[in-house]
Design an enzyme around this catalytic site. Structure first.
Site, PDB file in Angstrom:
ATOM      1  N   SER A   1       0.840  -1.213   0.000  1.00 15.42           N
ATOM      2  CA  SER A   1       0.000   0.000   0.000  1.00 15.42           C
ATOM      3  C   SER A   1       0.870   1.257   0.000  1.00 15.42           C
ATOM      4  CB  SER A   1      -1.023  -0.010   1.133  1.00 15.42           C
ATOM      5  OG  SER A   1      -0.388   0.238   2.354  1.00 15.42           O
TER       6      SER A   1
ATOM      7  N   ASP B   1       7.400   2.423   5.813  1.00 18.29           N
ATOM      8  CA  ASP B   1       7.056   1.866   4.489  1.00 18.29           C
ATOM      9  C   ASP B   1       7.113   2.952   3.416  1.00 18.29           C
ATOM     10  OD1 ASP B   1       6.435  -0.223   6.179  1.00 18.29           O
ATOM     11  OD2 ASP B   1       4.525  -0.699   5.234  1.00 18.29           O
TER      12      ASP B   1
HETATM   13  C1  MEV Z   1       4.415  -2.321   8.759  1.00 16.14           C
HETATM   14  O1  MEV Z   1       5.154  -2.559   7.567  1.00 16.14           O
HETATM   15  C2  MEV Z   1       5.311  -1.996   9.876  1.00 16.14           C
HETATM   16  C3  MEV Z   1       4.677  -1.725  11.218  1.00 16.14           C
HETATM   17  O2  MEV Z   1       5.760  -1.327  12.074  1.00 16.14           O
HETATM   18  C4  MEV Z   1       3.615  -0.635  11.157  1.00 16.14           C
HETATM   19  C5  MEV Z   1       4.175   0.756  10.902  1.00 16.14           C
HETATM   20  O3  MEV Z   1       5.391   0.974  10.976  1.00 16.14           O
HETATM   21  O4  MEV Z   1       3.339   1.648  10.624  1.00 16.14           O
HETATM   22  C6  MEV Z   1       4.045  -2.960  11.817  1.00 16.14           C
END
Ligand code: MEV
Length: 325
Positions: free
Chosen positions: A91, A135
């Protein structure tokens, strides 16, 4: 027609802990999401269907931020090489590619901080205010990215990201990290459990667990310590230590209950041919990663257990325009 693409990512260290301000390290992977955008009649569309704020909240909020809701309609087509809802940042890659295409459409500069910021705000809105910029920063900048609560002297500081969250205002310093030459000989094998696991649900689950068992905050702090040691090992090319720290990171993630038996099994089978292995991303399903010098053997071991694999170097180019009018 405008076409843009952005890479998926794997978190090497610090998933979940980064939501609470601890450092995290991620690399862009050699699997991308591509968005094509062309003017169309009637209303905005995504893959032939009307654009819908329930199903595509990121895309709608980016469109409104860059063009305004009253903009002339376009049709978006999305092609993805990533497993969806699997912790590979699909996403965020969609958000970064969409944002780049929208900026190109209005003739604005491809400013990576602006793309990363708008994409992060779109992710945060879709994750009820709890989303770190890991991300979206990795999809935008590519390569290896470190998020920290302070500016790090050994890495290339890029920008600061702040966000109002249910736990107060949080702020992350975003850096690009140069990998040592030796890290270029290593591979990541990504193994998918095939279990879809929405990030928002896993992030809220951890928030609830920490309320019930506040002593687990210690594991979050330890994850930050492991992330710091991990990035130091990566930048001097000590891959053996990176692998050991990945094993340790997996144990800590099990403590906060975000792994699952399927992930644990794939991690276990990957270990004999790799330097280290752990789940990656939100967990509860999704993917694991193994750091290896022998990607074929590690991939085969994971496939024998029914996991689908992606083999990737550590790092790939960030968001880019593939075609412009
Ligand atoms: C998601 O890829 C990683 C998490 O640490 C959520 C975030 O960083 O927003 C689980």
């Amino acid at each position: 027609m405008v076409r843009a693409s952005a890479p998926g990512k794997c978190i090497l260290f610090g998933e979940h802990a980064v939501v609470y301000g601890e450092p995290a390290v991620a690399v862009a992977i050699d699997a991308r999401v591509q968005v094509s955008m062309a003017p169309c009649k009637g209303e905005w569309k995504l893959d032939g269907n009307p654009l819908n704020s329930e199903r595509h909240p990121h895309v709608v909020s980016l469109r409104d931020a860059v063009l305004g809701a009253e903009s002339s309609p376009h049709s978006l087509m999305v092609q993805s090489e990533l497993f969806p809802a699997a912790g590979l940042g699909s996403s965020a890659a969609l958000s970064a590619a969409t944002c780049a295409a929208l900026l190109q459409l209005v003739g604005d500069e491809m400013d990576s901080e602006r793309i990363a910021t708008l994409s992060h705000l779109a992710e945060a809105a879709a994750q009820k205010g709890r989303a770190s910029p890991v991300d979206t920063s990795t999809a935008t900048l590519g390569g290896c990215v470190m998020l920290s609560n302070e500016k790090e002297s050994f890495a290339d500081w890029r920008y600061t990201r702040t966000l109002e969250t249910p736990d107060g205002e949080l702020s992350w310093e975003i850096h690009s990290v140069d990998l040592a030459e030796r890290a270029r000989d290593a591979w990541l094998v990504v193994g998918s459990t095939g279990i879809h696991s929405p990030t928002g649900k896993m992030v809220s689950g951890v928030a609830e667990l920490l309320t019930q068992r506040p002593e687990l905050r210690q594991e979050i702090t330890k994850m930050g310590v492991v992330a710091r040691a991990g990035v130091a090992a990566l930048s001097v090319g000590n891959l053996e230590e990176v692998g050991e720290l990945m094993d340790l990171a997996h144990s800590l993630l099990r403590e906060i209950e975000v792994s699952c038996p399927e992930l644990d099994r794939l991690v276990e089978v990957a270990r004999s041919t790799s330097l280290g292995a752990k789940m990656t991303g939100a967990g509860g399903g999704g993917c694991m990663i193994a750091l290896t010098l022998n990607p074929k053997a590690t991939a085969e071991a994971i496939e024998m257990r029914g996991g689908r694999v992606i083999i990737t170097p550590l790092g790939a180019p960030g968001v880019r325009i593939e075609e412009s009018p």
